[in-house]
Design a protein around this motif. Structure first.
Motif: not given
Length: 347
Positions: A236-250
């Protein structure tokens, strides 16, 4: 902890305790020159009280005897990283450095040219650290990181907690944060990584980062630079003003953050916590991160109540008072570590 290799000079007028404390400061730099190691061994050999004084200042660590036997071994080449906050001996040093954090002792055997350190904060504390390359790390409450810097790469392992990374640009040395089963590589940026019990969250406040999946417990020495020209599965590429939530195996979930919401998420940097129409359950969960006591909502019907407000970090009394007044709730201290919130009984 200390980013420089500046040597603190010894003065013959100092007491043995003073000399021992200064040697611990020198050891805190993470590496000693060959001459400095000889000087240290000579200092230990001059008077048996020197070793006793050094042990007395470091007896908070259970394995100090083994540690000292290692550094007095002629064949030893270990680097040392000490965090000298043993009060009251190091209180003046702490005040001078404006640093407050958990004491940690690490013995690190590292290849030539590789610098390793560890940093930590206890509950309710924050720590700002500037590295030799100009990068700045802001540690939030109850956070632990390990760092490994070499001429080829800069690796940070976030073991627990939350940290903001303000990365100095260096095209020849990638800056990579390793958290859980994710790698986050900076592409000239400023970003926050937060390890929660159920997921890993990455928020970019400036620039761009790339998040990739990696095997848990990968040694830092095995982490390689990410290929930013090719996107693999789960990248995942994440830029200014973005948020990523990563769960195991999802599949990671990417969301856009409004400016005001981003300011609230970073309010801990200014010693504040800001809530805007958030559930009381979430408010309590967040505030508990910063307290050495636990606030408990006994009645599940209280969880969905909505609350807004601005609070100083660690000011649990103001928060509890606001909750009591807003929702007709009463507080009860169960013991020294727990406060129970319940509905006020009508009389």
């Amino acid at each position: 902890m200390n980013s420089s290799n500046k040597v603190v000079p010894l003065h013959t007028s100092n007491s043995i305790d003073d000399e021992a404390s200064l040697w611990l400061v020198r050891l805190d730099n993470g590496s000693l020159s060959r001459q400095a190691k000889k000087d240290f061994k000579a200092w230990l050999a001059v008077d048996k009280r020197h070793l006793v004084a050094l042990k007395a200042m470091a007896d908070v660590w259970n394995d100090m005897d083994e540690v000292l036997s290692m550094i007095t071994d002629e064949g030893s080449s270990e680097n040392i990283s000490l965090w000298p906050i043993l009060t009251p001996v190091f209180k003046p040093l702490m005040l001078a450095a404006s640093v407050s954090f958990l004491a940690v002792l690490l013995w690190l055997t590292v290849p030539e040219g590789v610098q390793k350190n560890s940093y930590a904060t206890v509950i309710g504390q924050q720590l700002d650290t500037t590295f030799a390359d100009g990068s700045i790390i802001h540690l939030n409450t109850n956070t632990v990181i390990e760092t490994e810097f070499s001429k080829d790469k800069r690796i940070i392992k976030l073991i627990q907690g939350e940290a903001l990374f303000d990365v100095a640009h260096d095209p020849n040395r990638p800056f990579i944060v390793y958290a859980g089963d994710r790698l986050v590589q900076a592409i000239g940026t400023k970003f926050v990584v937060h390890i929660k019990s159920e997921n890993i969250q990455v928020t970019v406040t400036d620039g761009k980062v790339k998040m990739s999946k990696v095997a848990t417990d990968t040694p830092l020495s095995d982490i390689k630079e990410l290929n930013n020209t090719i996107a693999q599965a789960d990248d995942v590429f994440i830029v200014k003003g973005e948020k990523v939530i990563a769960n195991n195996n999802q599949t990671p979930i990417l969301t856009h953050i409004k400016t005001e919401n981003l300011q609230r998420e970073l309010s801990w940097l200014d010693g504040k916590l800001i809530f805007d129409n958030e559930t009381l359950f979430d408010v309590i969960e967040e505030i508990n991160r910063y307290l050495d006591i636990t606030i408990v909502l006994k009645d599940p019907s209280l969880h969905a109540l909505r609350m807004s407000g601005r609070f100083d970090l660690g000011d649990s009394e103001a928060l509890i008072e606001a909750i009591e007044l807003s929702f007709n709730i009463q507080s009860q201290r169960i013991d020294s570590n727990k406060i129970l919130l319940t509905k006020k009984i009508k009389t």
